[in-house]
Design an enzyme around this catalytic site. Structure first.
Site, PDB file in Angstrom:
ATOM      1  N   PRO A  89       0.815  -1.226   0.000  1.00 25.22           N
ATOM      2  CG  PRO A  89      -0.686  -1.501   1.749  1.00 25.22           C
ATOM      3  CD  PRO A  89       0.632  -1.995   1.226  1.00 25.22           C
ATOM      4  CD  GLU A 116       0.835  -5.425  11.206  1.00 22.23           C
ATOM      5  OE1 GLU A 116      -0.164  -6.155  11.105  1.00 22.23           O
ATOM      6  OE2 GLU A 116       0.814  -4.199  11.018  1.00 22.23           O
ATOM      7  NE  ARG A 154      -6.611  -7.476 -20.821  1.00 20.94           N
ATOM      8  CZ  ARG A 154      -7.619  -8.199 -21.328  1.00 20.94           C
ATOM      9  NH1 ARG A 154      -7.831  -9.429 -20.916  1.00 20.94           N
ATOM     10  NH2 ARG A 154      -8.423  -7.699 -22.243  1.00 20.94           N
ATOM     11  CG  ASP A 169      -8.325  -4.399 -22.805  1.00 21.39           C
ATOM     12  OD1 ASP A 169      -9.276  -5.028 -23.287  1.00 21.39           O
ATOM     13  OD2 ASP A 169      -7.303  -4.933 -22.350  1.00 21.39           O
TER      14      ASP A 169
HETATM   15  N1  LIG Z   1      -3.061  -2.617  -1.305  1.00 18.05           N
HETATM   16  C1  LIG Z   1      -1.975  -3.346  -1.734  1.00 18.05           C
HETATM   17  N2  LIG Z   1      -1.455  -3.246  -2.978  1.00 18.05           N
HETATM   18  O1  LIG Z   1      -0.413  -4.091  -3.034  1.00 18.05           O
HETATM   19  N3  LIG Z   1      -0.254  -4.752  -1.877  1.00 18.05           N
HETATM   20  C2  LIG Z   1      -1.219  -4.309  -1.045  1.00 18.05           C
HETATM   21  C3  LIG Z   1      -1.405  -4.768   0.339  1.00 18.05           C
HETATM   22  O2  LIG Z   1      -2.387  -4.427   0.990  1.00 18.05           O
HETATM   23  N4  LIG Z   1      -0.442  -5.571   0.851  1.00 18.05           N
HETATM   24  C4  LIG Z   1      -0.499  -6.098   2.223  1.00 18.05           C
HETATM   25  C5  LIG Z   1      -0.158  -5.006   3.211  1.00 18.05           C
HETATM   26  C6  LIG Z   1      -0.109  -5.592   4.611  1.00 18.05           C
HETATM   27  N5  LIG Z   1       0.821  -6.703   4.681  1.00 18.05           N
HETATM   28  C7  LIG Z   1       0.503  -7.768   3.757  1.00 18.05           C
HETATM   29  C8  LIG Z   1       0.465  -7.254   2.324  1.00 18.05           C
END
Ligand SMILES: Nc1nonc1C(=O)NC1CCNCC1
Length: 246
Positions: A89, A116, A154, A169
């Protein structure tokens, strides 16, 4: 394209190697996907890949050594020249432009974290880029990695059959997709738009483009801000504005 996915759940990637467009890309040799498990590079009885976070706090953190050994192996598997991406994220949110750029890479290493997070020293020293698939928290990076691979594959010439085209697309041209219909012509009292039944391809093309513009204007207006409109698109948008109920 050669991709190496690093994950403690490598079996998850069967979802893209065994089905659909990506599965066909694998069987036809357009995509080679290796899965590498960091547990392979552990040396203790429990094959430990995580540990408690320094500074305390909830959850566990993925240890650096097994991941770095897995990345090393992954880079070798994709042929030495690879962009190392961690799905998280904290990364730039994936969009079509990034997908098209990634499709030009000779090889990709995709690091899917669990728990985490990942020891920061791996991100600092081994990862070229963090990429997110959206502003929400998943249980692991595997699904995000598979989304990225599916979108990228793709773009590879020959992967989509003649009847499909990555160019058509939605998002490929920066607009949302137009509505689609198939048989029967009448379904629960709702009929297929007449224009699609007539066989006038130019009229159908224009209708579809207008529908895409209208949908984009209503649902994702910001996409139009970023886009250079053709003269035809400007005319169609003017028509849409004139047709809007007061
Ligand atoms: N949104 C996301 N885009 O790519 N990965 C994402 C994600 O939430 N990864 C997790 C984050 C907490 N630890 C485990 C993986």
């Amino acid at each position: 394209m050669r991709v190496a996915a690093i994950s403690i759940f490598p079996e998850m990637f069967r979802a893209i190697t065994d089905y659909g467009v990506s599965g066909r890309a694998v069987s036809e040799g357009h995509l080679v996907l290796d899965c590498i498990n960091p547990r392979t590079f552990t040396h203790d009885r429990h094959r430990t890949v995580d540990d408690r976070p320094y500074g305390g706090g909830p959850g566990m953190v993925m240890k650096a050594e097994p991941l770095e050994a897995a990345i090393d192996e992954a880079v070798e598997r994709v042929g030495g020249e690879a962009k190392v991406i961690c799905l998280s994220p904290q990364g730039r949110v994936l969009d079509q432009a990034m997908v098209e750029s990634l499709a030009e890479e000779p090889g990709l290493v995709l690091l899917s974290g669990r728990y985490e997070g990942i020891d920061e020293r791996v991100l600092e020293s081994w990862v070229d880029e963090e990429i997110s698939i959206g502003d929400y928290v998943l249980s692991g990076g595997e699904l995000a990695a598979m989304v990225l691979v599916d979108a990228v594959v793709r773009q590879i010439p020959g992967v989509l059959g003649h009847s499909q085209s990555a160019v058509e697309d939605s998002f490929a041209d920066g607009l949302l997709d137009c509505p689609h219909y198939t048989r029967p012509e009448a379904h629960r009292g709702s009929r297929v738009p007449e224009v699609l039944l007539g066989g006038d391809h130019e009229r159908i093309r224009r209708w579809r483009l207008k529908q895409s513009l209208q949908r984009t204007l209503i649902r994702r207006p910001e996409l139009l801000q970023e886009r250079e409109l053709t003269a035809e698109e400007q005319r169609l948008l003017a028509e849409i504005e004139n047709e809007r109920p007061d």
